[in-house]
Structure formats: structure tokens, C-alpha cells
Design a protein around this motif. Structure first.
Motif, PDB file in Angstrom:
ATOM      1  N   GLY A  79      -7.042  50.301 -29.213  1.00  0.00           N
ATOM      2  CA  GLY A  79      -5.694  50.299 -29.773  1.00  0.00           C
ATOM      3  C   GLY A  79      -4.584  50.233 -28.750  1.00  0.00           C
ATOM      4  N   HIS A  80      -4.893  50.516 -27.483  1.00  0.00           N
ATOM      5  CA  HIS A  80      -3.893  50.424 -26.428  1.00  0.00           C
ATOM      6  C   HIS A  80      -4.506  49.660 -25.260  1.00  0.00           C
ATOM      7  N   ASP A  81      -3.836  49.647 -24.120  1.00  0.00           N
ATOM      8  CA  ASP A  81      -4.272  48.818 -22.996  1.00  0.00           C
ATOM      9  C   ASP A  81      -5.728  49.099 -22.623  1.00  0.00           C
ATOM     10  N   PHE A  82      -6.465  48.026 -22.366  1.00  0.00           N
ATOM     11  CA  PHE A  82      -7.883  48.160 -22.049  1.00  0.00           C
ATOM     12  C   PHE A  82      -8.291  47.106 -21.036  1.00  0.00           C
ATOM     13  N   CYS A  83      -9.461  47.285 -20.457  1.00  0.00           N
ATOM     14  CA  CYS A  83     -10.009  46.301 -19.533  1.00  0.00           C
ATOM     15  C   CYS A  83     -11.520  46.255 -19.706  1.00  0.00           C
ATOM     16  N   THR A  84     -12.138  45.228 -19.156  1.00  0.00           N
ATOM     17  CA  THR A  84     -13.591  45.116 -19.128  1.00  0.00           C
ATOM     18  C   THR A  84     -14.037  45.048 -17.672  1.00  0.00           C
ATOM     19  N   ILE A  85     -15.161  45.650 -17.381  1.00  0.00           N
ATOM     20  CA  ILE A  85     -15.731  45.611 -16.033  1.00  0.00           C
ATOM     21  C   ILE A  85     -17.236  45.383 -16.169  1.00  0.00           C
ATOM     22  N   SER A  86     -17.737  44.388 -15.492  1.00  0.00           N
ATOM     23  CA  SER A  86     -19.180  44.182 -15.437  1.00  0.00           C
ATOM     24  C   SER A  86     -19.734  45.016 -14.291  1.00  0.00           C
ATOM     25  N   LEU A  87     -20.789  45.771 -14.582  1.00  0.00           N
ATOM     26  CA  LEU A  87     -21.421  46.593 -13.554  1.00  0.00           C
ATOM     27  C   LEU A  87     -22.545  45.872 -12.810  1.00  0.00           C
TER      28      LEU A  87
ATOM     29  N   THR B 258      -7.081  55.038 -12.563  1.00  0.00           N
ATOM     30  CA  THR B 258      -5.692  55.317 -12.209  1.00  0.00           C
ATOM     31  C   THR B 258      -4.737  54.820 -13.287  1.00  0.00           C
ATOM     32  N   GLY B 259      -5.028  53.650 -13.838  1.00  0.00           N
ATOM     33  CA  GLY B 259      -4.171  53.071 -14.870  1.00  0.00           C
ATOM     34  C   GLY B 259      -4.412  53.615 -16.258  1.00  0.00           C
ATOM     35  N   ASP B 260      -5.415  54.460 -16.413  1.00  0.00           N
ATOM     36  CA  ASP B 260      -5.763  55.075 -17.707  1.00  0.00           C
ATOM     37  C   ASP B 260      -6.073  54.028 -18.765  1.00  0.00           C
ATOM     38  N   PHE B 261      -6.810  53.013 -18.386  1.00  0.00           N
ATOM     39  CA  PHE B 261      -7.242  51.986 -19.319  1.00  0.00           C
ATOM     40  C   PHE B 261      -8.483  52.455 -20.099  1.00  0.00           C
ATOM     41  N   VAL B 262      -8.577  52.090 -21.361  1.00  0.00           N
ATOM     42  CA  VAL B 262      -9.868  52.094 -22.033  1.00  0.00           C
ATOM     43  C   VAL B 262     -10.739  51.079 -21.296  1.00  0.00           C
ATOM     44  N   VAL B 263     -11.986  51.453 -21.000  1.00  0.00           N
ATOM     45  CA  VAL B 263     -12.847  50.582 -20.194  1.00  0.00           C
ATOM     46  C   VAL B 263     -14.111  50.243 -20.972  1.00  0.00           C
ATOM     47  N   SER B 264     -14.375  48.947 -21.106  1.00  0.00           N
ATOM     48  CA  SER B 264     -15.638  48.497 -21.684  1.00  0.00           C
ATOM     49  C   SER B 264     -16.511  47.957 -20.561  1.00  0.00           C
ATOM     50  N   PHE B 265     -17.687  48.568 -20.401  1.00  0.00           N
ATOM     51  CA  PHE B 265     -18.614  48.151 -19.355  1.00  0.00           C
ATOM     52  C   PHE B 265     -19.627  47.170 -19.930  1.00  0.00           C
ATOM     53  N   TYR B 266     -19.664  45.985 -19.343  1.00  0.00           N
ATOM     54  CA  TYR B 266     -20.683  44.991 -19.665  1.00  0.00           C
ATOM     55  C   TYR B 266     -21.777  45.066 -18.603  1.00  0.00           C
ATOM     56  N   ASN B 267     -22.975  44.596 -18.953  1.00  0.00           N
ATOM     57  CA  ASN B 267     -24.123  44.642 -18.030  1.00  0.00           C
ATOM     58  C   ASN B 267     -24.263  46.029 -17.406  1.00  0.00           C
TER      59      ASN B 267
ATOM     60  N   VAL C 205     -13.341  63.230 -37.301  1.00  0.00           N
ATOM     61  CA  VAL C 205     -14.458  63.300 -38.240  1.00  0.00           C
ATOM     62  C   VAL C 205     -13.921  63.546 -39.633  1.00  0.00           C
ATOM     63  N   ASN C 206     -14.368  62.733 -40.576  1.00  0.00           N
ATOM     64  CA  ASN C 206     -13.979  62.873 -41.975  1.00  0.00           C
ATOM     65  C   ASN C 206     -15.258  62.926 -42.804  1.00  0.00           C
ATOM     66  N   GLY C 207     -15.755  64.155 -43.044  1.00  0.00           N
ATOM     67  CA  GLY C 207     -17.023  64.292 -43.740  1.00  0.00           C
ATOM     68  C   GLY C 207     -18.144  63.714 -42.909  1.00  0.00           C
ATOM     69  N   SER C 208     -18.829  62.712 -43.454  1.00  0.00           N
ATOM     70  CA  SER C 208     -19.940  62.093 -42.743  1.00  0.00           C
ATOM     71  C   SER C 208     -19.491  60.915 -41.877  1.00  0.00           C
ATOM     72  N   ARG C 209     -18.201  60.590 -41.927  1.00  0.00           N
ATOM     73  CA  ARG C 209     -17.698  59.449 -41.163  1.00  0.00           C
ATOM     74  C   ARG C 209     -17.047  59.910 -39.872  1.00  0.00           C
ATOM     75  N   GLU C 210     -17.317  59.173 -38.805  1.00  0.00           N
ATOM     76  CA  GLU C 210     -16.705  59.442 -37.515  1.00  0.00           C
ATOM     77  C   GLU C 210     -15.912  58.222 -37.069  1.00  0.00           C
ATOM     78  N   TRP C 211     -14.767  58.466 -36.475  1.00  0.00           N
ATOM     79  CA  TRP C 211     -13.925  57.386 -36.005  1.00  0.00           C
ATOM     80  C   TRP C 211     -13.427  57.695 -34.598  1.00  0.00           C
ATOM     81  N   VAL C 212     -13.173  56.661 -33.847  1.00  0.00           N
ATOM     82  CA  VAL C 212     -12.509  56.800 -32.546  1.00  0.00           C
ATOM     83  C   VAL C 212     -11.342  55.833 -32.520  1.00  0.00           C
ATOM     84  N   TYR C 213     -10.185  56.333 -32.119  1.00  0.00           N
ATOM     85  CA  TYR C 213      -9.037  55.445 -31.994  1.00  0.00           C
ATOM     86  C   TYR C 213      -8.255  55.827 -30.737  1.00  0.00           C
ATOM     87  N   THR C 214      -7.528  54.859 -30.224  1.00  0.00           N
ATOM     88  CA  THR C 214      -6.661  55.084 -29.070  1.00  0.00           C
ATOM     89  C   THR C 214      -5.226  54.880 -29.521  1.00  0.00           C
ATOM     90  N   PRO C 215      -4.416  55.932 -29.592  1.00  0.00           N
ATOM     91  CA  PRO C 215      -3.048  55.812 -30.105  1.00  0.00           C
ATOM     92  C   PRO C 215      -2.154  54.972 -29.204  1.00  0.00           C
TER      93      PRO C 215
END
Length: 264
Positions: free
Chosen positions: A135-143, A162-171, A241-251
Motif C-alpha cells: 500500500g505504500h512505497d516498496f521495492c524488490t530485491i533478488s537474493l 534505511t528508506g523503510d520500504f516494504v521489501v519483496s525478496f525474489y530468489n 485479524v477478523n475472526g478466521s481471516r487475517e490481513w496485512v496492509y501498509t497504511p
């Protein structure tokens, strides 16, 4: 006309393949891909000439696709996810660049009409499964340090921290690379809380999909393989968490507009 479609087909679910990608495949006579990608597409690939090449043959795949297109065959070079993100599109243009620099002897490649068709990347599919992690600034990094020195990768992880990015790691791991992910975790723990939510999404959108939400301090390479996407939230990402459902969001910073500043 020499024509090459460079096609991303998404994470695996046929319903997530863009109509334009399907039209390109249907218009092609020849399909070049790692065989699994064609299997996932199913009957849309029927009646086409398949050129299957194993993992590790990426350069040969790109060369073959350009050769087929240059010979007059309408060709689709296919990759899962988005073909422009850690995938085959870059190789096509790198080969064209090498030809323009005089390092290749395939002038016919330069006459090929190329169209790149994007697909849904694994990080997008994973984020949708758990809510709005991107939901906010993010980056991808291949390991993978097969093509990029680890020192460079490490600098990028520190920068993401340092930049507080959401990070998605590929490989994230492989049989020969089993330490990089834990090292990346330890770097990020220098910049964000141990309770930061982490998504582990394996075989996203496919029949054997599995989704886990853990915390950053629980992240361990032994729980991850090459079919797993690892996405780490930033310092403000929330696991609800809402009952049996779990969610993750970045404000994005709507607290004031929502009138709840200081109440979260």
C-alpha cells in the motif's frame, strides 16, 4: 512481418492472464518458454509449435525467440509473472544492444517488431492474497548472487531498510544458497521491529498454494524455497485479524483524514 511477443502470463492462475497476453499467444505460431509455463497455460497453447528449454537456458531461449521471429514466424517468448521483472525481456533487449554495438552477428534481429506484454508479478499476487501489503512505497530485491555480487545486494538491503520500504525478496533460497535470506533478515531487523509482518507465499495462485503470515524475527530460510515469495512489511505495516481471516496492509498516511490520529 517479423514479430516477437514478449509475454508475461502472471503467477499461474489462468484467470489472471491478461486478455492481451492470451491474444498474443493465440496469434503466434511458435512458443518459446520453460515447459512448466506452457503447462500452466493449458489449451491456449494447443496447435502451436512448442520450444521448451530448461531453467538455466535463458540466453538460448532469448536467442531462439529472436531467430524464430526474424525468420518470419510470429513468436511468443513466455515467462510467468511479469516478463520484465527478473525475467526474459531484459535478455531480449540486451541481445539487441549487443547487436547494435557490433558484438553479435545477427542484423536480422533489428528488423523484428517487438511487443512486451506485462503480467501480474508474484509480489502483486502475494499482496492481494493478504490484503494490501504494497500500500505504500516498496521495492524488490533478488537474493541470487549468481549474476549480482553479494556486496551489491547487501547494500541494497541496507538502503531498503534505511528508506523503510516494504521489501519483496525474489530468489530467496536455493539448494546452493541457503544463508542469504537469514542475513537479509538480520539486516532489516536493524531498521524495523521484530514484530514486522512477513508474507511467505508459495506457489502463488496455483493449486498447491500456501500462504503464511509470520513476524520478521520468525523468518528462517529453512521454511522457504525457490517457489516462495518473501515480502517484508515496513515499520508501519499492520497485521489484523477478523475472526478466521487475517490481513496485512501498509497504511499510506490517512490517519488524519480518518480522524483517528493517535488512536491506532
Amino acid at each position: 512481418m517479423s514479430r516477437l511477443f514478449v509475454v508475461g502470463t502472471g503467477p499461474g492462475d489462468i484467470h489472471l492472464v491478461a486478455p492481451k497476453a492470451l491474444a498474443a499467444i493465440q496469434a503466434s505460431t511458435d512458443l518459446v518458454a520453460y515447459g512448466l509455463y506452457l503447462d500452466l497455460l493449458g489449451e491456449v497453447c494447443d496447435g502451436k509449435t512448442h520450444h521448451d528449454m530448461p531453467l538455466g537456458e535463458e540466453i538460448n531461449r532469448a536467442r531462439l525467440a529472436l531467430d524464430l521471429a526474424a525468420s518470419g514466424k510470429t513468436t511468443a517468448l513466455i515467462s510467468s509473472g511479469d516478463i520484465g521483472i527478473y525475467a526474459m525481456a531484459t535478455l531480449v533487449f540486451e541481445l539487441l544492444d549487443q547487436q547494435l554495438q557490433g558484438n553479435e552477428d545477427h542484423p536480422e534481429w533489428l528488423d523484428v517488431q517487438i511487443e512486451v506484454i506485462p503480467g501480474i508479478s508474484a509480489m502483486q499476487a502475494g499482496a492481494s492474497r493478504v490484503g494490501a501489503l504494497l500500500g505504500h512505497d516498496f521495492c524488490t530485491i533478488s537474493l541470487s548472487d549468481l549474476l549480482t555480487p553479494w556486496e551489491t545486494i547487501e547494500k541494497r538491503i541496507h538502503s531498503a531498510g534505511t528508506g523503510d520500504f516494504v521489501v519483496s525478496f525474489y530468489n530467496p533460497v536455493s539448494k546452493k544458497r541457503d544463508w542469504q535470506l537469514n542475513h537479509a533478515r538480520d539486516i532489516l531487523l536493524q531498521y524495523r521491529p521484530a514484530s514486522t509482518p512477513v508474507l511467505l507465499g508459495r506457489q502463488l495462485t496455483r493449486e498447491d498454494e500456501s500462504i503464511r503470515i509470520i513476524t520478521l524475527d520468525q523468518l528462517d530460510a529453512k521454511d522457504v524455497d525457490m517457489f516462495t515469495l518473501v515480502s517484508v512489511g515496513n515499520s508501519e505495516s499492520r497485521h489484523i485479524v477478523n475472526g478466521s481471516r487475517e490481513w496485512v496492509y501498509t497504511p499510506r498516511g490517512y490517519k488524519k483524514k480518518l480522524g483517528v490520529e493517535g488512536n491506532l
